[in-house]
Each structure stands twice: as structure tokens, then as C-alpha cells.
Design a protein around this motif. Structure first.
Motif, PDB file in Angstrom:
ATOM      1  N   LEU A 154       0.705  -1.467   0.024  1.00  0.00           N
ATOM      2  CA  LEU A 154      -0.060  -0.042  -0.182  1.00  0.00           C
ATOM      3  C   LEU A 154       1.042   1.138  -0.061  1.00  0.00           C
ATOM      4  O   LEU A 154       0.733   2.269  -0.676  1.00  0.00           O
ATOM      5  CB  LEU A 154      -0.937   0.142   1.190  1.00  0.00           C
ATOM      6  CG  LEU A 154      -1.749   0.988   1.267  1.00  0.00           C
ATOM      7  CD1 LEU A 154      -3.134   0.995   0.086  1.00  0.00           C
ATOM      8  CD2 LEU A 154      -2.770   0.787   2.689  1.00  0.00           C
ATOM      9  N   GLU A 155       1.957   1.184   0.861  1.00  0.00           N
ATOM     10  CA  GLU A 155       2.794   2.563   0.812  1.00  0.00           C
ATOM     11  C   GLU A 155       3.688   2.639  -0.208  1.00  0.00           C
ATOM     12  O   GLU A 155       3.626   3.602  -0.592  1.00  0.00           O
ATOM     13  CB  GLU A 155       3.837   2.298   2.087  1.00  0.00           C
ATOM     14  CG  GLU A 155       4.388   3.587   2.624  1.00  0.00           C
ATOM     15  CD  GLU A 155       5.016   3.644   3.577  1.00  0.00           C
ATOM     16  OE1 GLU A 155       5.989   4.717   3.954  1.00  0.00           O
ATOM     17  OE2 GLU A 155       4.763   3.066   4.576  1.00  0.00           O
ATOM     18  N   ALA A 197       8.880   0.913   0.055  1.00  0.00           N
ATOM     19  CA  ALA A 197       9.288   2.109  -0.290  1.00  0.00           C
ATOM     20  C   ALA A 197       9.147   3.323   0.756  1.00  0.00           C
ATOM     21  O   ALA A 197       8.063   3.429   1.631  1.00  0.00           O
ATOM     22  CB  ALA A 197       8.051   2.784  -1.565  1.00  0.00           C
ATOM     23  N   MET A 198      10.155   4.282   0.492  1.00  0.00           N
ATOM     24  CA  MET A 198      10.404   5.259   1.673  1.00  0.00           C
ATOM     25  C   MET A 198      10.024   6.589   1.132  1.00  0.00           C
ATOM     26  O   MET A 198      10.785   7.099  -0.081  1.00  0.00           O
ATOM     27  CB  MET A 198      11.562   5.122   2.374  1.00  0.00           C
ATOM     28  CG  MET A 198      11.678   3.975   3.295  1.00  0.00           C
ATOM     29  SD  MET A 198      13.309   3.869   4.156  1.00  0.00           S
ATOM     30  CE  MET A 198      14.449   3.621   2.733  1.00  0.00           C
ATOM     31  N   ILE A 199       8.959   7.239   1.515  1.00  0.00           N
ATOM     32  CA  ILE A 199       8.516   8.479   0.741  1.00  0.00           C
ATOM     33  C   ILE A 199       9.732   9.774   0.916  1.00  0.00           C
ATOM     34  O   ILE A 199       9.951  10.463   0.058  1.00  0.00           O
ATOM     35  CB  ILE A 199       7.206   8.877   1.237  1.00  0.00           C
ATOM     36  CG1 ILE A 199       6.718  10.188   0.652  1.00  0.00           C
ATOM     37  CG2 ILE A 199       7.115   9.112   2.819  1.00  0.00           C
ATOM     38  CD1 ILE A 199       6.437  10.011  -0.705  1.00  0.00           C
ATOM     39  N   GLY A 200      10.187   9.682   2.246  1.00  0.00           N
ATOM     40  CA  GLY A 200      11.195  10.575   2.493  1.00  0.00           C
ATOM     41  C   GLY A 200      12.430  10.468   1.496  1.00  0.00           C
ATOM     42  O   GLY A 200      12.779  11.669   0.773  1.00  0.00           O
ATOM     43  N   GLN A 201      12.833   9.453   1.552  1.00  0.00           N
ATOM     44  CA  GLN A 201      14.198   8.986   0.753  1.00  0.00           C
ATOM     45  C   GLN A 201      13.722   9.252  -0.797  1.00  0.00           C
ATOM     46  O   GLN A 201      14.682   9.754  -1.601  1.00  0.00           O
ATOM     47  CB  GLN A 201      14.783   7.723   1.015  1.00  0.00           C
ATOM     48  CG  GLN A 201      15.478   7.578   2.272  1.00  0.00           C
ATOM     49  CD  GLN A 201      14.486   7.437   3.434  1.00  0.00           C
ATOM     50  OE1 GLN A 201      13.485   7.766   3.275  1.00  0.00           O
ATOM     51  NE2 GLN A 201      15.089   6.959   4.443  1.00  0.00           N
ATOM     52  N   SER A 202      12.652   8.950  -1.131  1.00  0.00           N
ATOM     53  CA  SER A 202      12.007   9.120  -2.691  1.00  0.00           C
ATOM     54  C   SER A 202      12.214  10.646  -2.921  1.00  0.00           C
ATOM     55  O   SER A 202      12.585  10.886  -3.914  1.00  0.00           O
ATOM     56  CB  SER A 202      10.848   8.340  -2.829  1.00  0.00           C
ATOM     57  OG  SER A 202      10.858   7.015  -2.422  1.00  0.00           O
ATOM     58  N   VAL A 203      11.596  11.407  -2.051  1.00  0.00           N
ATOM     59  CA  VAL A 203      11.515  12.773  -2.210  1.00  0.00           C
ATOM     60  C   VAL A 203      12.888  13.401  -2.370  1.00  0.00           C
ATOM     61  O   VAL A 203      13.362  14.216  -3.467  1.00  0.00           O
ATOM     62  CB  VAL A 203      10.590  13.634  -1.441  1.00  0.00           C
ATOM     63  CG1 VAL A 203      10.656  15.112  -1.516  1.00  0.00           C
ATOM     64  CG2 VAL A 203       9.031  12.972  -1.420  1.00  0.00           C
ATOM     65  N   LEU A 286      -0.523   3.726   8.868  1.00  0.00           N
ATOM     66  CA  LEU A 286      -1.069   4.058   7.429  1.00  0.00           C
ATOM     67  C   LEU A 286      -1.977   3.322   6.772  1.00  0.00           C
ATOM     68  O   LEU A 286      -2.934   3.782   6.333  1.00  0.00           O
ATOM     69  CB  LEU A 286       0.312   3.888   6.524  1.00  0.00           C
ATOM     70  CG  LEU A 286      -0.045   3.633   5.060  1.00  0.00           C
ATOM     71  CD1 LEU A 286      -0.236   5.237   4.709  1.00  0.00           C
ATOM     72  CD2 LEU A 286       1.313   3.457   4.360  1.00  0.00           C
ATOM     73  N   ALA A 287      -2.037   1.981   7.088  1.00  0.00           N
ATOM     74  CA  ALA A 287      -3.125   1.035   6.588  1.00  0.00           C
ATOM     75  C   ALA A 287      -4.668   1.423   6.864  1.00  0.00           C
ATOM     76  O   ALA A 287      -5.519   1.704   6.236  1.00  0.00           O
ATOM     77  CB  ALA A 287      -2.881  -0.434   6.776  1.00  0.00           C
ATOM     78  N   LEU A 288      -4.601   1.965   8.291  1.00  0.00           N
ATOM     79  CA  LEU A 288      -5.733   2.256   8.893  1.00  0.00           C
ATOM     80  C   LEU A 288      -6.414   3.479   8.561  1.00  0.00           C
ATOM     81  O   LEU A 288      -7.324   3.965   8.061  1.00  0.00           O
ATOM     82  CB  LEU A 288      -5.625   2.514  10.451  1.00  0.00           C
ATOM     83  CG  LEU A 288      -7.017   2.656  11.064  1.00  0.00           C
ATOM     84  CD1 LEU A 288      -8.306   1.624  10.943  1.00  0.00           C
ATOM     85  CD2 LEU A 288      -6.655   2.546  12.810  1.00  0.00           C
TER      86      LEU A 288
END
Length: 415
Positions: A154-155, A197-203, A286-288
Motif C-alpha cells: 500500500l505504501e 518504499a520510503m517517501i522521504g528518501q524518494s522525495v 498507514l493502513a488504517l
């Protein structure tokens, strides 16, 4: 915690296998049910969580930490404007290097990476989980593996959507599922836990100019080499430098337009976005948060479509016949409105129900149509359905029971 570290590794391996299966089963297609308002809420919640994670490093500290953090933010945002070199070097990297040099030269008393814990001094080695290969082990790790699989995918899928928007390029979500599964199996075989996946590192990667998977591979590889072979230097990086970088990430990740557009967007869209943020930040789950957002979006959509139903009627032959015209979607959310539009007590010889501009979607709609037909017939009125589309006719012909006396009795008695 209850069964031991080896079971964590086993759960990680199973998580990877489940994610590979999800990739081949194309379960990533389910992401189309996640609305844009949920994605926006997800992004904003992650930005808030990233910022909140930095607060412990800014609480009960000396003024040096605040000064270093402010200097780091200044370097991050101002360095790109320098001529010649401003665009050639990532400003977060420059921030870390400069603040580390300042720390080493000044000798100020502030927390560093080394104060957070001991860094590894060897490369990972192959490690097969020391657990019995039987059904009992499977029953222990399966629930956790399912949760890890769902949350991870999901993330990752939502992060992929954000990256697609930032880079204006498409991505193969099914390939991402399979790749993540393979990576988690590799992690489990080297004493690691499941990841995604990691949103911070991706950005950070995108803001620094990375556009392909090679940039991700290099980032991971360099990090591995640094913490293993250059741990002495890495341990001296001041936490203030990393806090400055992550504050930049949180600011860059947050969708500020979603706040400006609160007055422009429909109330339902704002409620979905804000509920996703509130639940995710409040529970750190996150899932909730996404589940609540998707559920609210579905309910609002069903209510909106259910209200787009119009029924009109025309009297014919001196009050002996009436034609009802149905326009819109008939399903569980609009079936009550459909039922209430008919006057069953009106003394008529014949009723025509024109369904040429209507569509029947589910069993609730079919059963409601059955009730309408049966009630008119019990009042001695002949009923005729006209204009059913091919799709609606398939559902209606297969599941209606108004021509079966026994089924009619069961339906009217609520069974």
C-alpha cells in the motif's frame, strides 16, 4: 517479541513471497479505488509524521542545535541559487558535509549519529531462519506476513503514484510489487526485516535530480558502504544536519495546495482528505488511515450517485394507465428512492415502467424492482417493463422472482 528474532526473519521471507504473488496476480490494480483525496491525505499525513519524528532532536537541547538546524535549512534552500555550482550538487548533501565540518572544527557538544547507537562493521551474511518448517510455524508468521505485505504494498504503490506525479513518468506497479517481494526475501536471508518504499528518501532522491531506478540502487549501495567502511566518519555527522534535511523533506512532501483549495473543493473531498490525515497521524497506522479514507470516499460516492436518480410519470387514457420514466442508477443506495416514487394505491389498469435510461447494478436493486412489480399486481394493476438495456436485462432476467409464486411469498415475508 513473543517467539524470537528468527521468526521475524521467517515472516520477512513469507512477506516477500506474498508480494511476488501479488505482483503476478496484478493486485496493484486495486489502487484505482484509492481516490486522489486519499492520496493527498496520505502525503500530508506522512509529511506531518516525518516532521514530528524530528521533534525529539529539537527538545531540551542547547542553542547550538537550533543554530545548526537553521544553518542547515539555509544551506538547503539557498545553495541551489549559487551560480555555476548551485545546480551541480544536491543541497542536502552539501548541508550534511558543511555542518559536519563545522561540528568537527568547533567541537561543540551536540548529538551525533554515533550517539544514536552502534553502526555495523561488517557486510551482511547469508542467514537462514532457525525455525521449524511445519504448519505451526506458518500459523505463527502468516498473520504478520499478511499485514506486512498489505502495508508494504500500500505504501509503495502510493509512493509510486507520488513519484509518477513528480517526474511525470509512468511506472509498472505490478513490477514494483514483484521487485519489493524479491528484495524482502533477500533482506530476510541476510538478517533484515521487511521493508517497503520510503517517501522521504524518494522525495530527496527526486529533488536531488534522480530520475531512474539506478539512482535508488546507488543510494542504497553507497549508504551500505558508508555505514560499514566509513562508520567512523558517519558517526560524527551531527543529528542537526539530518534534522534539517528531514524538515526539508516534510515541507516538500506536504501538499500545500490542498490547504489553499479547501474552500474550492467539495466538502466530501475535504472530509476524506482530513480524515485520512487525522487517522494516520493519530494512530501512526498507514493502513488504517488509508482504509478510513477509502471507506469514506466510497460512502460519499455511493450517496452522490444514489441521489442522481429521477423518476417522472405521465397519466394516460383518462387515468386508467400511467407511464413511469426512470433515469439514473438503481443500486443499494438509491433503491429506497426508487421504491418511494411509485403510488401503489392509485387505481390503474396498467402501469408501464420505462427503464431505457436506467441501470440496475446489484441484488438490492433487483429485489426492489421485484417488490414494485408484486405490489402493483396485488393491487390488480398490470405492469410492463420496457427499455431495459442489455446489461440490466441480464441481471433482471436472471435474479427477479416476481413470476415465481413461492419466491414472491418469501420475498414479501422478508426471507
Amino acid at each position: 517479541r513473543e517467539h524470537g528474532l528468527e521468526y521475524l526473519f521467517a515472516a520477512t521471507l513469507l512477506t516477500g513471497a506474498l508480494q511476488i504473488a501479488a505482483g503476478y496476480l496484478k493486485l496493484a490494480d486495486l489502487m484505482r479505488f484509492v481516490s486522489r483525496s486519499v492520496v493527498t491525505g496520505f502525503v500530508n499525513a506522512l509529511a506531518i509524521l516525518i516532521f514530528m519524528a524530528q521533534l525529539p532532536e529539537l527538545t531540551d537541547v542547547t542553542w547550538h542545535v537550533y543554530a545548526m538546524t537553521a544553518a542547515g535549512l539555509g544551506i538547503i534552500y539557498l545553495f541551489p541559487y549559487l551560480p555555476l555550482i548551485g545546480k551541480s550538487l544536491p543541497s542536502p548533501l552539501v548541508c550534511i558535509v558543511v555542518l559536519t565540518l563545522v561540528y568537527l572544527v568547533s567541537g561543540m557538544e551536540i548529538r551525533t549519529v554515533g550517539d544514536m547507537g552502534e553502526l555495523p562493521d561488517t557486510l551482511p551474511v547469508f542467514l537462514w531462519p532457525d525455525v521449524p518448517l511445519n504448519l505451526e510455524t506458518l500459523m505463527i508468521i502468516f498473520p504478520y506476513a499478511i499485514m506486512l505485505c498489505v502495508v508494504g504494498l500500500l505504501e509503495s504503490m502510493m509512493t509510486a503514484t507520488i513519484v509518477d506525479d513528480l517526474t511525470d513518468t509512468p511506472s509498472d506497479k505490478h513490477r514494483e510489487c514483484r521487485g519489493q517481494g524479491i528484495a524482502n526475501i533477500g533482506a530476510g536471508l541476510m538478517g533484515g526485516m521487511a521493508g517497503c518504499a520510503m517517501i522521504g528518501q524518494s522525495v530527496i532522491n527526486i529533488k536531488s535530480g534522480g530520475r531512474t531506478r539506478l539512482s535508488t540502487l546507488i543510494a542504497g549501495s553507497v549508504l551500505l558502504l558508508m555505514v560499514v567502511f566509513l562508520s567512523e566518519w558517519v558517526s560524527r555527522i551531527p543529528m542537526a544536519a539530518l534534522v534539517a534535511v528531514m524538515i526539508m523533506v516534510s515541507i516538500g512532501t506536504f501538499d500545500w495546495a490542498s490547504i489553499r483549495d479547501l474552500r474550492k473543493h467539495p466538502l466530501s473531498t475535504n472530509v476524506v482528505m482530513l480524515a485520512t490525515v487525522a487517522v494516520t497521524v493519530g494512530t501512526h497506522n498507514l493502513a488504517l488511515g488509508v482504509f478510513v479514507g477509502v471507506l469514506l470516499a466510497a460512502l460519499f460516492f455511493a450517496n452522490k450517485v444514489g441521489n442522481v436518480l429521477h423518476l417522472g410519470s405521465t397519466e394516460r387514457h383518462a387515468g386508467r394507465e400511467r407511464e413511469y420514466r426512470v433515469v439514473g442508477q438503481v443500486f443499494f443506495a438509491s433503491s429506497e428512492r426508487f421504491m418511494a416514487a411509485f403510488d401503489f394505491k392509485e387505481r390503474l389498469d396498467r402501469v408501464i415502467i420505462d427503464l431505457s435510461r436506467a441501470h440496475f447494478w446489484d441484488m438490492t436493486a433487483v429485489q426492489t424492482l421485484d417488490r414494485v412489480m408484486i405490489k402493483f399486481r396485488r393491487e390488480g394493476t398490470d405492469v410492463e417493463l420496457v427499455g431495459l438495456s442489455e446489461a440490466s436485462a441480464t441481471v433482471v432476467d436472471r435474479y427477479t422472482v416476481h413470476n415465481d409464486p413461492q419466491a414472491v411469498d418469501r420475498l414479501m415475508n422478508g426471507h
